[in-house]
Design an enzyme around this catalytic site. Structure first.
Site, PDB file in Angstrom:
ATOM      1  N   THR A 209      -7.695   3.033   9.336  1.00  0.00           N
ATOM      2  CA  THR A 209      -7.937   3.729  10.612  1.00  0.00           C
ATOM      3  C   THR A 209      -9.127   3.148  11.382  1.00  0.00           C
ATOM      4  OG1 THR A 209      -7.005   5.767   9.697  1.00  0.00           O
ATOM      5  CG2 THR A 209      -8.405   5.995  11.641  1.00  0.00           C
TER       6      THR A 209
ATOM      7  N   ASP B  43       2.934   4.525  -5.419  1.00  0.00           N
ATOM      8  CA  ASP B  43       2.330   5.837  -5.154  1.00  0.00           C
ATOM      9  C   ASP B  43       3.276   6.915  -5.678  1.00  0.00           C
ATOM     10  OD1 ASP B  43       0.986   7.583  -2.211  1.00  0.00           O
ATOM     11  OD2 ASP B  43       1.343   8.216  -4.287  1.00  0.00           O
TER      12      ASP B  43
ATOM     13  N   ASN C  10     -10.195   1.179   0.447  1.00  0.00           N
ATOM     14  CA  ASN C  10      -9.163   0.923   1.457  1.00  0.00           C
ATOM     15  C   ASN C  10      -9.623   1.386   2.844  1.00  0.00           C
ATOM     16  OD1 ASN C  10      -7.767   0.330  -0.843  1.00  0.00           O
ATOM     17  ND2 ASN C  10      -6.057   1.704  -0.442  1.00  0.00           N
TER      18      ASN C  10
ATOM     19  N   GLY D  40      -8.770   6.081   2.003  1.00  0.00           N
ATOM     20  CA  GLY D  40      -9.395   6.826   3.091  1.00  0.00           C
ATOM     21  C   GLY D  40     -10.812   6.376   3.343  1.00  0.00           C
ATOM     22  N   GLY D  41     -11.027   5.074   3.362  1.00  0.00           N
ATOM     23  CA  GLY D  41     -12.378   4.529   3.511  1.00  0.00           C
ATOM     24  C   GLY D  41     -12.992   4.747   4.888  1.00  0.00           C
TER      25      GLY D  41
ATOM     26  N   ASP E 285       0.839  -1.200   0.000  1.00  0.00           N
ATOM     27  CA  ASP E 285       0.000   0.000   0.000  1.00  0.00           C
ATOM     28  C   ASP E 285       0.878   1.254   0.000  1.00  0.00           C
ATOM     29  OD1 ASP E 285      -2.171   1.612   2.391  1.00  0.00           O
ATOM     30  OD2 ASP E 285      -2.394   1.468   0.208  1.00  0.00           O
ATOM     31  N   HIS E 286       0.581   2.198  -0.903  1.00  0.00           N
ATOM     32  CA  HIS E 286       1.357   3.453  -0.998  1.00  0.00           C
ATOM     33  C   HIS E 286       2.853   3.153  -1.076  1.00  0.00           C
ATOM     34  CE1 HIS E 286      -1.993   6.203  -0.534  1.00  0.00           C
ATOM     35  NE2 HIS E 286      -2.437   5.442   0.438  1.00  0.00           N
TER      36      HIS E 286
ATOM     37  N   HIS F  46      -7.095  10.440   4.215  1.00  0.00           N
ATOM     38  CA  HIS F  46      -6.705   9.351   5.120  1.00  0.00           C
ATOM     39  C   HIS F  46      -7.031   9.742   6.559  1.00  0.00           C
ATOM     40  CE1 HIS F  46      -3.625   7.904   1.986  1.00  0.00           C
ATOM     41  NE2 HIS F  46      -4.529   6.950   2.118  1.00  0.00           N
ATOM     42  N   GLY F  47      -7.429   8.754   7.348  1.00  0.00           N
ATOM     43  CA  GLY F  47      -7.671   9.037   8.755  1.00  0.00           C
ATOM     44  C   GLY F  47      -9.076   9.596   8.974  1.00  0.00           C
TER      45      GLY F  47
HETATM   46  O1  G3H Z   1      -4.206   3.149   2.047  1.00  0.00           O
HETATM   47  C1  G3H Z   1      -4.880   2.949   3.049  1.00  0.00           C
HETATM   48  C2  G3H Z   1      -6.169   3.581   3.212  1.00  0.00           C
HETATM   49  O2  G3H Z   1      -6.295   4.620   2.324  1.00  0.00           O
HETATM   50  C3  G3H Z   1      -6.509   3.852   4.629  1.00  0.00           C
HETATM   51  O3  G3H Z   1      -7.389   4.916   4.809  1.00  0.00           O
HETATM   52  O4  G3H Z   1      -6.999   4.887   7.278  1.00  0.00           O
HETATM   53  O5  G3H Z   1      -8.593   6.501   6.255  1.00  0.00           O
HETATM   54  O6  G3H Z   1      -9.180   4.082   6.368  1.00  0.00           O
HETATM   55  P1  G3H Z   1      -8.068   5.105   6.257  1.00  0.00           P
HETATM   56 ZN    ZN Z   2      -4.374   5.152   1.210  1.00  0.00          ZN
END
Ligand code: G3H
Ligand code: ZN
Length: 287
Positions: free
Chosen positions: A232, A105, A229, A208-209, A84-85, A177-178
């Protein structure tokens, strides 16, 4: 065995649902996500950030743990192990380590350099039978030191990157994110629609789900998002369950301090969060 994310995402795009990427942070996280996916007959993507990979002592350790656990648990649903990233160097480390999917990324590079590096990695990843995700327009918030502003991607730049043959495309559409701030303006569905129109059947990725309202998630899926994704939200539910266990003094009762007991409430909380997301994304029963 683990698989690339390509087939599961192409099916999700065609079937108008999304596959969850749940970031893993340790053994318990991995076990919770895998068992929930198997129970719900859902495909799943295990995401590993650069920071989580370092924390778990390297991508080789992570790949070995995930592969062994997958086999020990007798998992039968499609599972992809995905960087991821990823940095340019991190992508090559994961290719070597035996991951089945990578994200490069390149959103912080000038677009021409992002395109150049992505093109190279597409060729290498595909030669290894791996899937590859690219990013255009940095995602807001902070993830393991990757800080973005949450701006919207340029649909034309998205088309340039999609045309490189990536298997999935992450594009900034105002997502963060977060935790989302109270004054967050929401997702830009106009941008998402433009990107989908220019990139056709490309599975789009929503980073940023955590904390995105359900109606926005469903609308994003209807406009081409096939991978979502989440990190958090699982971390918050793990922390909350663990805190409650300790505040109740459970760690002081008998062998309550045993890490297998201490970590259990958090592991169960992760399962509950993953289940809720798979149901929302529509991937239950799609394995
Ligand atoms: O790449 C990981 C996700 O984008 C995490 O996003 O921490 O806001 O759920 P999140
Ligand atoms: Zn992400």
């Amino acid at each position: 065995m683990l698989v690339s994310a390509k087939e599961m995402l192409d099916k999700a795009k065609a079937g108008h649902y999304a596959v969850g990427q749940f970031n893993i942070n340790n053994l318990e996280w991995t076990k919770s996500v895998l068992l929930t996916a198997e129970e719900l007959r859902s495909p799943v993507i295990l995401g590993v950030s650069e920071g989580a990979g370092k924390y778990m002592t390297g991508f080789g350790t992570v790949a070995a743990m995930v592969k062994a656990m997958h086999d020990e648990l007798g998992i039968t649903v499609p599972v992809a192990l995905h960087l991821d990233h990823g940095t340019y160097e991190g992508c090559y480390k994961c290719i070597k380590a035996g991951f089945t999917s990578i994200m490069f990324d390149g959103s912080h590079y000038p677009i021409d350099e992002n395109v150049e590096k992505t093109k190279e990695l597409v060729s290498v990843a595909h030669a290894m039978g791996m899937s590859i995700e690219a990013e255009v327009g940095s995602i807001g918030g902070e993830e393991d030191g990757v800080v973005g502003m949450g701006e919207c991607a340029d649909p034309e730049e998205c088309k340039r990157v999609a045309d490189l043959g990536v298997d999935m495309l992450a594009a900034g559409i105002g997502n963060i994110h977060g935790k989302y701030p109270a004054n967050w303006k929401g997702l830009s569905f106009e941008t998402l629609d433009s990107i989908q129109k220019l990139t056709g059947q490309m599975p789009l990725v929503l980073h940023g789900g955590t904390g995105i309202p359900e109606d926005m998630i469903k609308k994003a899926i209807s406009l081409g998002v096939a991978k979502i994704n989440v990190n958090t939200e699982c971390q918050l539910s793990f922390a909350d369950a663990t805190r409650k266990y300790i505040e109740a003094g459970k760690d002081l009762e008998g062998k309550g301090f045993d890490p297998r007991k201490l970590l259990a409430p958090g592991a169960e909380a992760i399962k509950a969060t993953v289940k809720e997301k798979m149901e929302l994304f529509g991937s239950v029963g799609k394995a």
